[in-house]
Motif scaffolding. Sequence first.
Motif, short mmCIF file in Angstrom:
data_model
loop_
_atom_site.label_atom_id
_atom_site.label_comp_id
_atom_site.label_asym_id
_atom_site.label_seq_id
_atom_site.Cartn_x
_atom_site.Cartn_y
_atom_site.Cartn_z
N LYS B 238 77.18 38.02 -10.16
CA LYS B 238 77.79 36.96 -10.98
C LYS B 238 77.91 35.62 -10.25
N HIS B 239 77.73 34.57 -11.05
CA HIS B 239 77.81 33.17 -10.59
C HIS B 239 76.78 32.80 -9.53
N SER B 240 75.79 33.63 -9.30
CA SER B 240 74.75 33.25 -8.33
C SER B 240 73.72 32.35 -9.02
N ARG B 241 73.00 31.60 -8.17
CA ARG B 241 72.03 30.63 -8.70
C ARG B 241 70.69 30.79 -7.99
N LEU B 242 69.66 30.97 -8.79
CA LEU B 242 68.31 31.07 -8.23
C LEU B 242 67.47 29.92 -8.77
N PHE B 243 66.85 29.18 -7.85
CA PHE B 243 65.92 28.12 -8.26
C PHE B 243 64.57 28.46 -7.65
N SER B 244 63.66 28.98 -8.45
CA SER B 244 62.38 29.39 -7.86
C SER B 244 61.24 28.51 -8.38
N ASN B 245 60.32 28.19 -7.48
CA ASN B 245 59.14 27.42 -7.84
C ASN B 245 57.92 28.15 -7.31
N THR B 246 57.05 28.55 -8.20
CA THR B 246 55.85 29.28 -7.81
C THR B 246 54.65 28.37 -8.05
N ILE B 247 54.07 27.88 -6.95
CA ILE B 247 52.99 26.89 -7.07
C ILE B 247 51.70 27.53 -6.57
N THR B 248 50.71 27.63 -7.42
CA THR B 248 49.43 28.22 -7.02
C THR B 248 48.32 27.25 -7.35
N LEU B 249 47.78 26.62 -6.31
CA LEU B 249 46.70 25.66 -6.52
C LEU B 249 45.41 26.14 -5.87
N GLY B 250 45.50 27.20 -5.06
CA GLY B 250 44.32 27.69 -4.35
C GLY B 250 44.13 29.17 -4.55
N GLY B 251 43.22 29.73 -3.75
CA GLY B 251 42.98 31.17 -3.82
C GLY B 251 41.92 31.51 -4.85
N SER B 252 41.27 32.66 -4.65
CA SER B 252 40.27 33.11 -5.60
C SER B 252 40.92 33.95 -6.69
N PHE B 253 41.83 34.82 -6.26
CA PHE B 253 42.55 35.70 -7.19
C PHE B 253 44.01 35.73 -6.77
N THR B 254 44.89 35.41 -7.69
CA THR B 254 46.33 35.46 -7.37
C THR B 254 47.09 36.13 -8.50
N ARG B 255 47.90 37.10 -8.12
CA ARG B 255 48.81 37.69 -9.10
C ARG B 255 50.22 37.55 -8.54
N ASN B 256 51.06 36.78 -9.25
CA ASN B 256 52.46 36.62 -8.85
C ASN B 256 53.35 37.38 -9.83
N ASN B 257 54.10 38.34 -9.33
CA ASN B 257 55.12 38.99 -10.16
C ASN B 257 56.47 38.45 -9.73
N LEU B 258 57.26 38.00 -10.67
CA LEU B 258 58.59 37.50 -10.35
C LEU B 258 59.58 38.04 -11.37
N ASP B 259 60.50 38.88 -10.90
CA ASP B 259 61.50 39.46 -11.80
C ASP B 259 62.89 39.15 -11.28
N SER B 260 63.80 38.86 -12.19
CA SER B 260 65.20 38.79 -11.76
C SER B 260 66.06 39.67 -12.66
N LEU B 261 66.85 40.49 -12.01
CA LEU B 261 67.84 41.28 -12.74
C LEU B 261 69.13 40.47 -12.76
#
Lengths: 251, 420
Positions: B238-261
């Motif tokens: 409770k009352h926590s704060r997440l500020f996430s930025n996922t920046i993908t400008l390179g790479g041949s293959f990228t899979r980003n999984n981002l989950d928050s409970l």
Amino acid sequence: MLSIKNLKAKIDNKEILKGINLEVKPGEVHAIMGPNGSGKSTLASVLTGREGYEVTGGEITYDGKNLLELSAEDRARAGIFLAFQYPVEIPGVSTTNFMKTAINEIRKSKGIAPMSAGEFLKRLKDKAALVELDVEMTKRYVNVGFSGGEKKRNEIFQMAMLEPRLGILDETDSGLDIDALRIVANGVNKLRNENNAFVVITHYQRLLDYIVPDFVHVLYKGKIVKSGGKELAYQLEEEGYDWIKEEQTVK
Amino acid sequence: MDLKTQIISEYNESSKALKNGFVQRTEAITDFERTGFPTKKNEDWRFTNINAIVNGNFTSKAKSVLDAKYLDSIPEYNFDANIVLIHNGNYSKEFSKIKNPDKNITIANLFDTKDEIIRQYFGKYALSSEGGFTALNTSMANAGTLVHIKKNASLEKPLIILNITDAPDCIANIRNLIVLESSAKAEVSEIYYSKGKNFSNTVTEIILNENSELHYNKIQNSGSDAYHVGTTRVMQEKHSRLFSNTITLGGSFTRNNLDSLINGEGIDCYFRGLYLVKDDQFIDNHTLADHAKPGSHSNELYRGILDESGSAVFNGKIMVRQDAQKTNAYQTNNNILLSNDCSVNSKPQLEIFADDVKCSHGATTGQIDEEEIFYLKSRGIGEQRARKMLLSAFAHSVIDEIKNEEIKALVSKTLDEKLG
């Protein structure tokens, strides 16, 4: 400065301009009036190089050059400015950054070095004052969240920043209350001098109370059917466009 | 030999060297043996072709020497930050720079430290039974970063986990654990650099206790032959704060999984992402905002620019469980397509089991607005410059959210170069 001869233009295969003739000299203000659908905005679009219009006949020369051969950006660099009827919102680009880029792109095309930060800032402040625009507004994204009046004021501000030789105002008065109209008109009047010229496109005479034209032209069904002095605008205000339409039917 | 068989054989060779009592490696490799790599039959991988990884002849035994000159050419290495250097999946004590550890803060190699917190949280939120890549990571990872910020403490200088993968055909399995105790604050960035062909497989677990605040950036801007699968699992109290930025400008293959409970009230959860694909790059972002408790807020904005034969996937799910009344959850995905050959699969998903919630999602896919282009041109700005200005503005609504000024400036510069 600007010479339009027998200009004909189509959009979506429909002929809108059917032979326009117009001569504009430095120092002059020309008003182009006419009922809705007469081709006023099409003329502005063709002059400034908007895509989608096909010129099917006639010619436009500007400072002796064939204007129709120039891209939209080259026309702007040659000193033509269009104040849009519907100014466009550009999220993510501040007016300051927009104007800095535009000024320096125009300078670059002429082989002039970029404007110094100090000179730019001074011009920004001076020109904002000219149209009673809060300098803070120029830090905001171009036209995003602006009222109709603020957008039109921002057009005149941009015109002041770029100091064009030929300013085309496309229904700048539409949607303005009387205070905003006065501010916009004052801005234009302060920019008037013997070296530049303005083409003011409007449906109503009231803008011309503030920006007094040297010539008034009536555009109807794609042609200029009547030209005169500022008194022609008063006559149109009094009597509407019906007598023009009737005259044309008789002919 | 296919990659699965090879990994199992490499595991059997090296498992004795992989110690750490808190890792259930035997269970993980059994999970991996059972599940293998996901296929397109798996709903979460429907639009994601991983053949290039499975047939890629990668090995965990690849090695290379870290070159100090190369390090100096990486701008982030000299940022005003704590730097953890992970090289080909190994922790480099020599080149890491931890500037301000105090007794309330631990930044260390996760597999070489005895903090009791690890036993409490490791593998609790990223389960090896959930999928092949996490199982592979759990069985094989032997380096990564532990960030543990105690109650009320703040990490003064940001932390950059700089992952450099440059050994030919290397698989780097990297495992991070970030624990913020109540009212703790930190900024942590995972940055990926790669040279040549390689595959990095990262799992990051993040625990945000009551009233804690984390700024989390994940940035992959380099490498034309880099393959990356990354899973970030966040648990927010409770009352926590997440500020996430996922920046993908390179790479041949990228899979980003981002989950928050989202496991309490008064939580803010911000997911922001930017991706740019060119050539035949592929970038896939899967996100989940899982509202389990009432009265919290999540807000997601992902934007993509696609050009040439590039392709992308955006799959954003908002889950609002039955108990999670008074949830506010918003999601937006915007894509700009610049060529006829590029493509994007955008799939927003809302699953709502509570009745008193405010949720919205929207996705747009289109071209640059020609009226905006004409407006800029009518002021003397050239066509190419006008297009670039508009694309840059589109991307900056995400980039401007990055708090770290050095990282923000570098991302801007990289984007500028990539937009040409």
